[in-house]
Design an enzyme around this catalytic site. Structure first.
Site, PDB file in Angstrom:
ATOM      1  N   GLY A  73      43.847  31.689  49.698  1.00 20.79           N
ATOM      2  CA  GLY A  73      43.017  31.921  48.503  1.00 20.79           C
ATOM      3  C   GLY A  73      41.623  31.350  48.642  1.00 20.79           C
ATOM      4  O   GLY A  73      40.829  31.792  49.472  1.00 20.79           O
ATOM      5  N   LYS A 133      50.009  35.894  56.952  1.00 23.80           N
ATOM      6  CA  LYS A 133      48.856  34.985  57.012  1.00 23.80           C
ATOM      7  C   LYS A 133      48.812  34.265  58.352  1.00 23.80           C
ATOM      8  O   LYS A 133      47.732  34.041  58.909  1.00 23.80           O
ATOM      9  CB  LYS A 133      48.927  33.991  55.853  1.00 23.80           C
ATOM     10  N   LYS A 163      46.024  40.355  53.311  1.00 21.73           N
ATOM     11  CA  LYS A 163      46.611  39.899  54.591  1.00 21.73           C
ATOM     12  C   LYS A 163      47.636  40.895  55.133  1.00 21.73           C
ATOM     13  O   LYS A 163      47.800  41.017  56.341  1.00 21.73           O
ATOM     14  CB  LYS A 163      47.237  38.516  54.473  1.00 21.73           C
ATOM     15  N   ASP A 189      54.975  36.963  53.412  1.00 21.13           N
ATOM     16  CA  ASP A 189      53.540  36.784  53.113  1.00 21.13           C
ATOM     17  C   ASP A 189      52.958  35.683  54.019  1.00 21.13           C
ATOM     18  O   ASP A 189      51.874  35.841  54.590  1.00 21.13           O
ATOM     19  CB  ASP A 189      53.397  36.407  51.629  1.00 21.13           C
ATOM     20  N   GLU A 222      53.010  37.908  44.783  1.00 27.91           N
ATOM     21  CA  GLU A 222      52.646  39.277  45.166  1.00 27.91           C
ATOM     22  C   GLU A 222      53.281  40.242  44.173  1.00 27.91           C
ATOM     23  O   GLU A 222      54.244  39.894  43.466  1.00 27.91           O
ATOM     24  CB  GLU A 222      53.170  39.589  46.570  1.00 27.91           C
ATOM     25  N   ARG A 244      43.817  52.217  39.286  1.00 28.43           N
ATOM     26  CA  ARG A 244      44.785  53.317  39.195  1.00 28.43           C
ATOM     27  C   ARG A 244      44.770  53.899  37.798  1.00 28.43           C
ATOM     28  O   ARG A 244      44.801  55.094  37.598  1.00 28.43           O
ATOM     29  CB  ARG A 244      46.192  52.767  39.499  1.00 28.43           C
ATOM     30  N   VAL A 257      43.789  34.490  53.380  1.00 27.41           N
ATOM     31  CA  VAL A 257      44.663  33.353  53.716  1.00 27.41           C
ATOM     32  C   VAL A 257      44.233  32.139  52.901  1.00 27.41           C
ATOM     33  O   VAL A 257      43.064  31.746  52.920  1.00 27.41           O
ATOM     34  CB  VAL A 257      44.583  33.012  55.224  1.00 27.41           C
ATOM     35  N   VAL A 269      42.891  39.439  41.262  1.00 19.41           N
ATOM     36  CA  VAL A 269      41.756  39.009  42.092  1.00 19.41           C
ATOM     37  C   VAL A 269      40.477  39.748  41.681  1.00 19.41           C
ATOM     38  O   VAL A 269      39.420  39.134  41.528  1.00 19.41           O
ATOM     39  CB  VAL A 269      42.066  39.220  43.594  1.00 19.41           C
TER      40      VAL A 269
HETATM   41  P1  NAP Z   1      47.069  43.274  41.384  1.00 16.84           P
HETATM   42  O1  NAP Z   1      46.892  42.319  40.269  1.00 16.84           O
HETATM   43  O2  NAP Z   1      48.333  44.050  41.492  1.00 16.84           O
HETATM   44  O3  NAP Z   1      45.820  44.294  41.334  1.00 16.84           O
HETATM   45  C1  NAP Z   1      45.735  45.419  42.134  1.00 16.84           C
HETATM   46  C2  NAP Z   1      44.619  46.297  41.604  1.00 16.84           C
HETATM   47  O4  NAP Z   1      44.427  47.397  42.485  1.00 16.84           O
HETATM   48  C3  NAP Z   1      44.901  46.899  40.217  1.00 16.84           C
HETATM   49  O5  NAP Z   1      43.733  46.836  39.447  1.00 16.84           O
HETATM   50  C4  NAP Z   1      45.267  48.337  40.516  1.00 16.84           C
HETATM   51  O6  NAP Z   1      44.892  49.235  39.482  1.00 16.84           O
HETATM   52  C5  NAP Z   1      44.423  48.618  41.734  1.00 16.84           C
HETATM   53  N1  NAP Z   1      44.970  49.644  42.622  1.00 16.84           N
HETATM   54  C6  NAP Z   1      46.135  49.630  43.292  1.00 16.84           C
HETATM   55  N2  NAP Z   1      46.284  50.750  44.030  1.00 16.84           N
HETATM   56  C7  NAP Z   1      45.185  51.495  43.800  1.00 16.84           C
HETATM   57  C8  NAP Z   1      44.741  52.758  44.242  1.00 16.84           C
HETATM   58  N3  NAP Z   1      45.468  53.484  45.098  1.00 16.84           N
HETATM   59  N4  NAP Z   1      43.546  53.215  43.796  1.00 16.84           N
HETATM   60  C9  NAP Z   1      42.796  52.488  42.950  1.00 16.84           C
HETATM   61  N5  NAP Z   1      43.170  51.274  42.504  1.00 16.84           N
HETATM   62  C10 NAP Z   1      44.335  50.780  42.910  1.00 16.84           C
HETATM   63  O7  NAP Z   1      46.889  42.530  42.798  1.00 16.84           O
HETATM   64  P2  NAP Z   1      46.132  41.157  43.078  1.00 16.84           P
HETATM   65  O8  NAP Z   1      47.056  40.008  42.842  1.00 16.84           O
HETATM   66  O9  NAP Z   1      44.818  41.184  42.440  1.00 16.84           O
HETATM   67  O10 NAP Z   1      45.992  41.241  44.691  1.00 16.84           O
HETATM   68  C11 NAP Z   1      45.018  42.057  45.288  1.00 16.84           C
HETATM   69  C12 NAP Z   1      44.949  41.710  46.772  1.00 16.84           C
HETATM   70  O11 NAP Z   1      44.563  40.342  46.930  1.00 16.84           O
HETATM   71  C13 NAP Z   1      46.283  41.834  47.517  1.00 16.84           C
HETATM   72  O12 NAP Z   1      46.023  42.261  48.827  1.00 16.84           O
HETATM   73  C14 NAP Z   1      46.817  40.401  47.539  1.00 16.84           C
HETATM   74  O13 NAP Z   1      47.691  40.159  48.611  1.00 16.84           O
HETATM   75  C15 NAP Z   1      45.533  39.652  47.707  1.00 16.84           C
HETATM   76  N6  NAP Z   1      45.569  38.269  47.248  1.00 16.84           N
HETATM   77  C16 NAP Z   1      46.051  37.975  46.023  1.00 16.84           C
HETATM   78  C17 NAP Z   1      46.019  36.656  45.575  1.00 16.84           C
HETATM   79  C18 NAP Z   1      46.524  36.269  44.217  1.00 16.84           C
HETATM   80  O14 NAP Z   1      46.525  35.073  43.908  1.00 16.84           O
HETATM   81  N7  NAP Z   1      46.959  37.195  43.382  1.00 16.84           N
HETATM   82  C19 NAP Z   1      45.498  35.642  46.399  1.00 16.84           C
HETATM   83  C20 NAP Z   1      44.993  35.997  47.665  1.00 16.84           C
HETATM   84  C21 NAP Z   1      45.027  37.315  48.081  1.00 16.84           C
HETATM   85  P3  NAP Z   1      45.556  49.132  38.011  1.00 16.84           P
HETATM   86  O15 NAP Z   1      45.095  47.826  37.454  1.00 16.84           O
HETATM   87  O16 NAP Z   1      44.985  50.296  37.270  1.00 16.84           O
HETATM   88  O17 NAP Z   1      47.029  49.185  38.223  1.00 16.84           O
HETATM   89  N1  HSE Z   2      51.313  35.529  46.725  1.00 20.14           N
HETATM   90  C1  HSE Z   2      50.369  34.738  47.452  1.00 20.14           C
HETATM   91  C2  HSE Z   2      50.750  33.268  47.336  1.00 20.14           C
HETATM   92  C3  HSE Z   2      48.991  34.964  46.894  1.00 20.14           C
HETATM   93  O1  HSE Z   2      51.602  32.931  46.504  1.00 20.14           O
HETATM   94  O2  HSE Z   2      50.233  32.468  48.098  1.00 20.14           O
HETATM   95  C4  HSE Z   2      47.927  34.321  47.757  1.00 20.14           C
HETATM   96  O3  HSE Z   2      47.832  34.960  48.995  1.00 20.14           O
END
Ligand code: NAP
Ligand code: HSE
Length: 441
Positions: free
Chosen positions: A134, A205, A105, A201, A190, A45, A132, A14
């Protein structure tokens, strides 16, 4: 040109989408906002990791405190995921009078109450459209477009990963594990995909949506939650035969005050996430792949539906950037709190799950012996369950279980559970009965 500084925590799927949109749409955003959004720090991280989107290395930090300590950062964007570290960051931002945007969420479902209380005290905004569905603007719709209306029910496909898996299993006969791996590769799942496939999840939501739609205050553990791991190709085949599609639905429905409650008692709502058979011709049945959709029924508008991409870098990134823009407008107009946060006391209560009423598909695995069908039907009748349709396959292999499928009329969940518990103890029942609820959306 005025400038508003933001700090982003998280540069994963994201975070990458957000940075990419902020860069590629910078001119449009400036024109619409009359101001520039300046990314001042990006916390991760591992600063050495290769990223999908290029970024000035000087902006990267592994200390989220750098975002909190920078007085030029007015908005902290939390895109790390998880609950504890994310809560510490959000609390730190709110305590310093910074506004917050989050896509998390899990955080809102677990700590939303604390976050909104603190934001109210501090007079700052918390925006969470991406949490919720996206990129689908369901939060804005509930909070603003339908602020005049009274929602009676909400049926949503709110998890892209599970909808992607169910579509692949249904249309291509894909194996569950292969479809999940592909959803992970495409960035929908996730970090721990158990949250997706278990329905967890979607339950998180639903808590967020039910708060906005009904003024409910729910925790994920309050939601009746069943995932998709136990579904088998056989259930899809039977569903097709009965004219149904199989979807993981998040459902919240207003049912009025509890039976026998005193005058003025609050309404109750059902809150559940589970696989559901829905009519094959319904709009939700046509929602395929990682797409999300929510059908609302409200008193003034009637039925309405929102549909779009519920996961992935760019759709989710677009919702986050829209929140940043909206929040920046509030900052520039000196009107934070313009859109009130959810109410601090619940307006409805949760209806006990045993009182849920719907129609059911029951797949019994039984011995092909005289009296089995009759005994099953009379046990259902004893529990006030009326049968709408019955199908049994002829079985050529002697001794093998025979599938007996019964579709019921509307029944009470507690009655149905009671009947199945007894039927599953018959010596002629050879495997636990599969139950799938049927919804007319
Ligand atoms: P992700 O790809 O795992 O990315 C997480 C990021 O956060 C990484 O860059 C990680 O660093 C960084 N991070 C984690 N813990 C940290 C800490 N303690 N200090 C500093 N940085 C930290 O996750 P994502 O899919 O982007 O999801 C992010 C959020 O959006 C979540 O809450 C998820 O539920 C929500 N979300 C995701 C989607 C989706 O389609 N993926 C859709 C809607 C909502 P590193 O890169 O260095 O490991
Ligand atoms: N893992 C979640 C999904 C990301 O598949 O809908 C969006 O919240």
């Amino acid at each position: 040109m005025r400038e508003v500084g933001i700090g982003i925590a998280g540069f994963g799927i994201v975070g990458g989408g957000v940075l990419s949109i902020l860069r590629s749409h910078a001119d449009d955003i400036e024109a619409r906002l009359g101001a520039r959004i300046a990314v001042r720090r990006v916390a991760v991280r591992d600063a050495g990791k290769e990223r999908a989107v290029g970024l000035d290395p000087a902006l990267l930090t592994t200390r989220v405190e750098d975002l909190l300590e920078d007085p030029e950062i007015a908005v902290v964007v939390e895109l790390m995921g998880g609950v504890d570290s994310a809560f510490d960051l959000v609390r730190g931002a709110l305590e310093r009078g910074k506004h917050v945007v989050t896509a998390n969420k899990a955080l809102l479902a677990a700590r939303g109450e604390d976050i909104f209380r603190l934001a109210r005290q501090q007079g700052v905004d918390v925006y969470y459209e991406a949490a919720v569905c996206g990129g689908v603007p369901i939060i804005r719709t509930l909070r603003e477009a339908l602020a005049s209306d009274r929602i009676n029910s909400l049926h949503g496909i709110v998890n892209g990963t599970t909808n992607f898996i169910l579509t692949a299993m249904d249309e291509q006969g894909a194996r569950f594990e292969d479809a999940l791996r592909e959803a992970q590769r495409l960035g929908y799942a996730e970090a721990d995909p158990t949250l997706d496939v278990s329905g967890g999840d979607a339950a998180q939501k639903l808590c967020v949506l039910a708060q906005l739609a009904f003024g409910a205050r729910l925790k994920p553990e309050d939601v009746l939650t069943e995932g998709i791991t136990a579904l088998s190709p056989e259930d899809f085949r039977w569903g097709r035969e009965f004219g149904y599609a199989l979807k993981l639905l998040a459902i919240a429905r207003r049912t009025g005050p509890a039976e026998g409650a005193a005058a003025g008692a609050p309404d109750q709502i059902e809150a559940r996430v589970h696989p559901a058979f829905i009519p094959a011709g319904s709009l939700l049945a046509g929602v395929r792949g990682a797409m999300n959709a929510v059908v609302l029924r409200s008193e003034a508008l009637g039925p309405s539906m929102l549909y779009g991409q519920g996961a992935g870098a760019m759709p989710t990134g677009s919702a986050v950037v829209s929140d940043i823009i909206d929040l920046t407008r509030n900052i520039l107009a000196g009107s934070p709190g313009r859109v009130p946060l959810p109410p601090d006391r619940p307006l409805v209560e949760l209806r006990p799950h045993e009182e849920v009423r719907c129609a059911y598909y029951l797949r019994f695995s039984v011995k092909d012996a005289p009296g089995v069908l009759a005994r099953t039907a009379s046990k259902l009748a004893e529990h006030r369950i009326s049968i709408a349709a019955v199908q049994q396959r002829e079985q050529n292999d002697q001794g093998q279980p025979v599938p007996l499928v019964i579709v019921t009329h509307q029944a009470r969940e507690a009655d149905l559970r009671g009947a199945i518990d007894e039927i599953d103890r018959y010596p002629t029942t050879l495997a636990p009965t599969r139950l799938i609820r049927i919804e007319s959306v």
